[in-house]
Scaffold this motif. Structure first.
Motif, short mmCIF file in Angstrom:
data_model
loop_
_atom_site.label_atom_id
_atom_site.label_comp_id
_atom_site.label_asym_id
_atom_site.label_seq_id
_atom_site.Cartn_x
_atom_site.Cartn_y
_atom_site.Cartn_z
N ILE A 10 0.84 -1.21 0.00
CA ILE A 10 0.00 0.00 0.00
C ILE A 10 0.88 1.25 0.00
O ILE A 10 0.64 2.21 -0.75
CB ILE A 10 -0.95 -0.02 1.21
N ARG A 13 2.49 1.88 -3.46
CA ARG A 13 1.57 2.45 -4.45
C ARG A 13 1.23 3.90 -4.11
O ARG A 13 1.07 4.73 -5.00
CB ARG A 13 0.28 1.63 -4.50
N ALA A 70 -3.76 3.99 -2.96
CA ALA A 70 -3.28 2.67 -3.38
C ALA A 70 -4.39 1.87 -4.08
O ALA A 70 -4.15 1.23 -5.11
CB ALA A 70 -2.77 1.90 -2.16
N CYS A 71 -5.59 1.91 -3.55
CA CYS A 71 -6.71 1.17 -4.17
C CYS A 71 -7.05 1.75 -5.54
O CYS A 71 -7.31 1.00 -6.49
CB CYS A 71 -7.94 1.22 -3.27
N TRP A 74 -4.42 0.62 -7.91
CA TRP A 74 -4.56 -0.81 -8.23
C TRP A 74 -5.68 -1.04 -9.24
O TRP A 74 -5.53 -1.81 -10.20
CB TRP A 74 -4.85 -1.62 -6.95
N LEU A 99 -4.66 -6.25 -2.17
CA LEU A 99 -3.93 -5.35 -1.27
C LEU A 99 -4.04 -5.76 0.19
O LEU A 99 -3.57 -5.05 1.08
CB LEU A 99 -4.45 -3.91 -1.44
#
Lengths: 125, 388
Positions: A10, A13, A70-71, A74, A99
Motif C-alpha cells: 500500500i 503504491r 493505493a486502491c 490498483w 492489497l
C-alpha cells in the motif's frame, strides 16, 4: 500476504502511483466517474478512455489516506489494457485480496470500485 | 536515528553527547540499591544526589524538591491525582483545553470521580485570557494546572504572570514543563510554582525517567502518593530508583544548563528559514505566533491535502522527514488535533497539521532539504487530489 508486506504494498503504491492522472490533461479523458466516503473524508475519481484497439486506458485522482490512493492505483492497473467487459467483473473482493485490506480499509476498495463503475456508466453515455 | 531529516525533537530528542556513556558507567559501576546503607548503596545514592543537584539547578530548585518518576506523564498524574486525593471531597482544579493528554485525560478521569474541573479556552493564537483565568481563580480552586509550552504548537503560556496571579489568590500552580525545560528560563526560586512536571528525553536524556518538582516552602500544596510500597522519596513515590536513568537525566540537564537557553535564538532563526522555505506553496496556516512560540516549534496546517496522506508521505518518502502530526488523522471522525481545533482550525485543517521541532544536529542544510521535501510532497498530494 502478511500484514507487513501488505502495508509495504500500500505504501509503495501511495508513494509512487503509476496511474495518477496528469492534472493538466484531465479534459483529454472522455469519461470519468467519482465516488466519495464522507465518513473517511475521502474521494476518488477514475478516468477512462478506449483506445483504437478497443482496450482501456485508466487513470485516477484521489483525496484521502494512503490506502485510498493505493486502491485507486490498483484498480486502474487492473483494467488498463483490458476490454470494457473487465470492469463488470472486478469486485471488492479482488481489491481486498490484492492489497490485503483490513476491515477498516475496506471502504477504500469500495470507493475505487464505485468510482470505476460510475466512470464506465459515463463512458457508455 | 534512521530518518534522513529528524525534526521531531519535541517528541523525543536524540541522546545528548556523553549521556549514554554516563548511563553505562553507572549501570555497570554502581549496581547497588541507592537506599542500601552499604558502600555499593552509598555509591549509587551519590549518583542520584549528583543528578538531583543538576536537575534541580536547571529550575532553581533544591535537590530535595525533586521526586523522580518514569516521565512527565507520571509526574502530571502524581501532581493532579495526588492533589485531588489530598484535598478529598470538593476538590477543584482549573486547566486549559489545549493541555497534553497527560493532563487532559487525567483531569477527565478525576472529573468522573467527582473532582470539579474548570477548563479555560484559548484564542486563535493559542493564548489563554488572563481575565478568564482570574475569574476561574476567584472561584477558589485548589490548583491551577497549565503547560508552559504547548507540545503541538510551541505556544508559550506566560507562567511567571500566571504564577503571580495564582499566588495572589492563594491558589497553588502545577506547571507541565515537559516542553519548556532547557528551552525557556524557569526559576522556581523566584516564581511561586508549587508543582512542576519534568521529562528527561526532551532534553537529550533517556526515556523512562522524569521528575516532579514539589515545592517545600510556600506556596506549597499537599500531594498524596500514587505509587506506594516502600516509602522511597519521602513517601511520595515508592519504588527502587533507576540509578543509571537518573544519572542520564542529570547529565542531560547539565548540558541543557550550558547550551539549552543559549541555543534558542539559533533554533528560532532556522525555524523562520524553514517557514520561509515552505510559505511559497500557499495554503499554509501557521499555528501560533512566532513571537509567542518556543523557538524550536513550527506548527503548520496544510489545506488541500489529507492529513494521513501528508504525514505518511513525509515520513515514508525520500528523503524521509521525521515530523509529527498532532493526533490521529481522520478529520471526519473528529480525531484530529484538539489543540489546533481549539484555536479555530477546521477538523480537516487540524488533521493536516504538521509539527516541526528543531534541536541539536539540525542545520541550514537540513532545513533547506526539509523545506524542499515538504513543498514537493504537498504539491504531489494536491495534484493527486485536484481532479478528484
Amino acid at each position: 500476504m502478511n500484514r507487513g508486506a501488505a502495508d509495504d504494498a500500500i505504501r509503495a503504491r501511495f508513494l509512487r502511483p503509476t496511474y495518477a492522472v496528469d492534472a493538466d490533461a484531465v479534459d483529454a479523458w472522455p469519461a470519468s466517474g467519482a465516488a466519495d466516503t464522507p465518513g473517511e473524508d475521502a474521494r476518488c475519481r477514475v478516468f477512462l478512455a478506449v483506445g483504437n484497439d478497443g482496450r482501456l486506458k485508466a487513470a485516477f485522482a484521489a483525496f484521502g489516506p494512503p490506502v485510498v490512493i493505493a486502491c485507486a492505483d490498483w484498480i486502474c492497473e487492473r483494467v488498463t489494457a483490458q476490454t470494457v467487459e473487465i470492469t463488470h467483473t472486478v469486485t471488492l473482493a479482488d481489491v481486498e485480496k490484492a492489497l490485503a485490506l483490513t476491515p477498516t480499509q475496506r471502504y477504500a476498495g469500495l470507493l475505487a470500485i464505485d468510482a470505476l463503475s460510475n466512470a464506465v456508466i459515463n463512458l457508455g453515455q | 536515528m534512521s530518518a534522513s531529516i529528524y525534526l521531531d525533537h519535541a517528541a523525543t530528542a536524540p541522546l545528548a553527547p556523553g549521556v549514554a556513556e554516563v548511563m553505562h558507567d553507572v549501570l555497570v559501576g554502581a549496581p547497588g540499591n541507592p537506599l542500601s546503607q552499604h558502600a555499593e548503596g552509598r555509591a549509587a545514592c551519590a549518583h542520584i544526589d549528583a543528578a538531583a543537584e543538576k536537575v534541580a539547578g536547571l529550575i532553581g530548585a533544591e535537590p530535595r524538591e525533586i521526586v523522580w518518576t518514569s516521565g512527565a506523564t507520571e509526574s502530571s498524574n502524581l501532581a493532579l491525582r495526588g492533589v485531588a486525593e489530598f484535598i478529598g471531597a470538593g476538590a477543584r482544579i482549573v486547566s486549559v483545553v489545549t493541555e497534553h493528554p497527560a493532563t487532559r485525560d487525567t483531569l477527565s478521569a478525576l472529573a468522573k470521580q467527582g473532582v470539579t474541573v474548570d477548563w479555560l479556552e484559548v484564542d486563535a493564537h493559542g493564548a489563554i485570557d488572563h481575565d478568564a483565568l482570574a475569574a476561574a481563580v476567584a472561584q477558589g480552586p485548589d490548583l491551577v494546572s497549565i503547560m508552559q509550552v504547548n507540545n503541538e504548537t510551541g505556544v508559550i503560556h506566560d507562567v511567571p504572570a500566571i504564577a503571580e496571579q495564582c499566588a495572589a489568590a492563594g491558589v497553588a500552580l502545577h506547571v507541565d514543563a515537559a516542553q519548556s525545560l532547557g528551552r525557556l528560563p524557569i526559576d522556581v526560586s523566584a516564581t511561586p510554582i508549587a508543582l512542576m512536571s519534568l521529562s528527561a528525553h526532551k532534553i537529550g536524556g533517556p526515556k523512562g525517567i522524569g521528575a516532579l518538582y514539589v515545592r517545600r516552602r510556600a506556596p506549597k500544596i499537599g500531594v498524596a502518593a500514587q505509587i506506594i510500597g516502600g516509602g522511597q522519596q519521602r513517601g511520595l513515590r515508592a519504588g527502587t530508583l533507576p540509578t543509571h536513568q537518573i544519572a542520564g537525566f542529570g547529565a542531560a540537564a547539565a548540558q541543557a544548563a550550558r547550551h539549552g537557553i543559549a541555543s534558542q535564538p539559533e533554533w528560532a532563526r532556522l525555524r523562520e528559514r524553514l517557514w520561509q522555505g515552505m510559505a511559497p506553496l500557499g495554503g499554509l496556516l501557521r499555528n501560533g505566533r512566532p513571537e509567542t512560540a518556543a523557538a524550536p516549534f513550527l506548527s503548520v496546517s496544510v489545506t488541500g491535502v489529507h492529513g494521513a496522506a501528508l504525514i505518511t508521505g513525509l515520513n515514508e518518502g525520500e528523503p524521509a522527514l521525521a515530523v509529527s502530526t498532532g493526533a490521529a488523522c481522520s478529520a471526519a471522525k473528529g480525531e484530529s488535533s484538539h489543540v489546533v481545533r481549539a484555536m479555530g482550525r477546521s477538523p480537516r485543517e487540524a488533521a493536516a497539521t504538521i509539527r516541526f521541532s528543531l534541536g541539536p544536529g539540525v542545520d541550514e542544510v537540513a532545513i533547506d532539504a526539509a523545506a524542499q521535501r515538504f513543498r514537493d510532497e504537498v504539491r504531489r498530494l494536491r495534484t493527486l487530489a485536484e481532479a478528484a
